[in-house]
Design an enzyme around this catalytic site. Structure first.
Site, mmCIF file in Angstrom:
data_model
loop_
_atom_site.group_PDB
_atom_site.id
_atom_site.type_symbol
_atom_site.label_atom_id
_atom_site.label_comp_id
_atom_site.label_asym_id
_atom_site.label_seq_id
_atom_site.Cartn_x
_atom_site.Cartn_y
_atom_site.Cartn_z
ATOM 1 N N LYS A 115 0.835 -1.177 0.010
ATOM 2 C CA LYS A 115 -0.045 -0.056 -0.036
ATOM 3 C C LYS A 115 0.880 1.181 -0.084
ATOM 4 O O LYS A 115 0.645 2.216 -0.663
ATOM 5 C CB LYS A 115 -1.057 -0.126 1.136
ATOM 6 N N LYS A 197 -3.514 -9.995 -6.721
ATOM 7 C CA LYS A 197 -5.039 -10.122 -5.962
ATOM 8 C C LYS A 197 -5.830 -9.161 -6.548
ATOM 9 O O LYS A 197 -5.727 -7.917 -6.695
ATOM 10 C CB LYS A 197 -4.624 -9.593 -4.401
ATOM 11 N N LYS A 200 -10.596 -4.052 -4.767
ATOM 12 C CA LYS A 200 -11.400 -2.908 -5.105
ATOM 13 C C LYS A 200 -10.797 -1.599 -5.493
ATOM 14 O O LYS A 200 -11.441 -0.841 -6.086
ATOM 15 C CB LYS A 200 -12.445 -2.891 -3.989
#
Ligand code: AQP
Length: 333
Positions: A115, A197, A200
């Protein structure tokens, strides 16, 4: 007398509509646990703040996330459902736990590394300490099990380490939580880059299926899923990641094993297989979507569930937090 039920806790971020990955890896499994366990499910809006959010959107999505949990089969008569920021004890416990978590171990978290590279302009300290808040979410209720997708395993293991360290330093307080990871579907992959992965927040909308997508959109997304030129429906994650991902999805949707799926599509092209996968997803999601729309339209009901859930959660959380405050030496009257 029956032994008390073991406790389950899990949460989901209201960062957008849930993906099929969220559903298969986590949400779909949560209602299946509510008879055997004492379950607590939470919309973790505080975690969502680690990435910049539009305030009005975050508020709306928190309601939507709660409605989707209920639509997926979580029964508020059996399980607690609430929004994380409505139970301030989560962040209160997180502070104490952060003083028992090491900088080095947080730096090793792969989600932090992922992230922070995705959001290089906003590597805030919340992104770094996210796993401590998650440990607090779990430990505040002394949960034994945490049903999550494979990507969260490392965070649950960290919670376990923190619990063990706290127990060692202050005496037995916390249950050591364990991840509960599904055998199939623990990591649903992107439809466009099947070694990544499904997420969203992916910029490419074709890479994920949302639980709120219409039948047409779901069909289109599966039809454009990246596969290979081999033309054989066979499970082989290393050499055929796209097809193997679709097989995993189809297996969860239909309950069929990989061998059975290979036989079913033997000698048929990928087109037929992709259509079948899309149809199985559409059929599974349709009743969930209908229920979701019904619940979202009934705001008083939804608010009632969330208020009641938060009240009960605060009561339980307070008991544990008082114990922790006493153990660490905070003055109490
Ligand atoms: N692709 C996936 N396959 C299986 N399980 C998954 N989960 C997420 N993606 C997959 C599981 O869903 C639960 C809730 O996830 P989350 O909302 O807390 O955050 P996340 O893991 O960061 O999900 P996303 O979709 O990737 O969100 P963004 O893009 O906002 O970061 C967890 O149990 C997770 O394991």
């Amino acid at each position: 007398m029956d032994a008390p039920k073991k406790r389950v806790f899990s949460g989901i971020q209201p960062t957008g509509a849930f993906t099929l990955g969220n559903y298969i890896g986590a949400v779909r499994n949560w209602p299946l646990l509510q008879d055997e366990y004492d379950c607590i499910y939470c919309v973790v809006d505080q975690h969502a703040l680690t990435i910049r959010q539009v305030p009005a959107e975050l508020r709306k999505r928190s309601y939507e996330a709660a409605a989707m949990l209920l639509a997926s089969g979580i029964d508020p008569q059996k399980s607690l459902v609430f929004i994380q920021s409505h139970v301030p004890q989560h962040s209160q416990l997180a502070w104490v736990l952060s003083c028992n978590a090491q900088y080095g171990e947080l730096g090793r978290m792969t989600q932090f590394k992922d992230k922070s590279s995705k959001h290089a302009d906003n590597i805030n300290t919340g992104l770094f300490t996210y796993p401590v808040l998650m440990a607090a979410d779990i430990m505040l209720y002394n949960a034994h099990y945490v049903p999550v997708g494979g990507d969260q395993k490392q965070h649950v293991e960290l919670a376990r380490d923190i619990a063990q360290r706290f127990n060692g330093a202050y005496s037995e307080t916390f249950v050591l939580p364990q991840p509960m990871i599904p055998k199939v579907g623990a990591r649903v992959m992107s439809l466009q880059e099947p070694t990544k992965k499904m997420s969203k927040s992916d910029a490419n909308e074709k890479s994920f299926v949302l639980m709120t997508d219409s039948a047409d959109v779901i069909m289109k997304k599966f039809k454009s899923a990246v596969t290979d030129s081999d033309g054989v429906v066979r499970y082989d994650v290393e050499n055929k990641p796209g097809i193997s991902n679709l097989m995993g999805i189809y297996s969860v949707m239909t309950g069929k094993g990989f061998e059975e799926i290979e036989k079913e599509f033997d000698g048929q092209g990928y087109g037929t297989f992709k259509t079948a996968v899309a149809e199985s997803v559409i059929d599974t999601l349709r009743p969930v979507q209908d229920e979701y729309n019904r619940i979202l339209a009934d705001k008083p009901y939804l608010e009632g569930v969330l208020k009641d859930g938060a009240e009960k959660a605060r009561y339980q959380a307070n008991k544990l937090l008082s114990k922790v405050y006493r153990k660490v030496g905070f003055a109490q009257f």
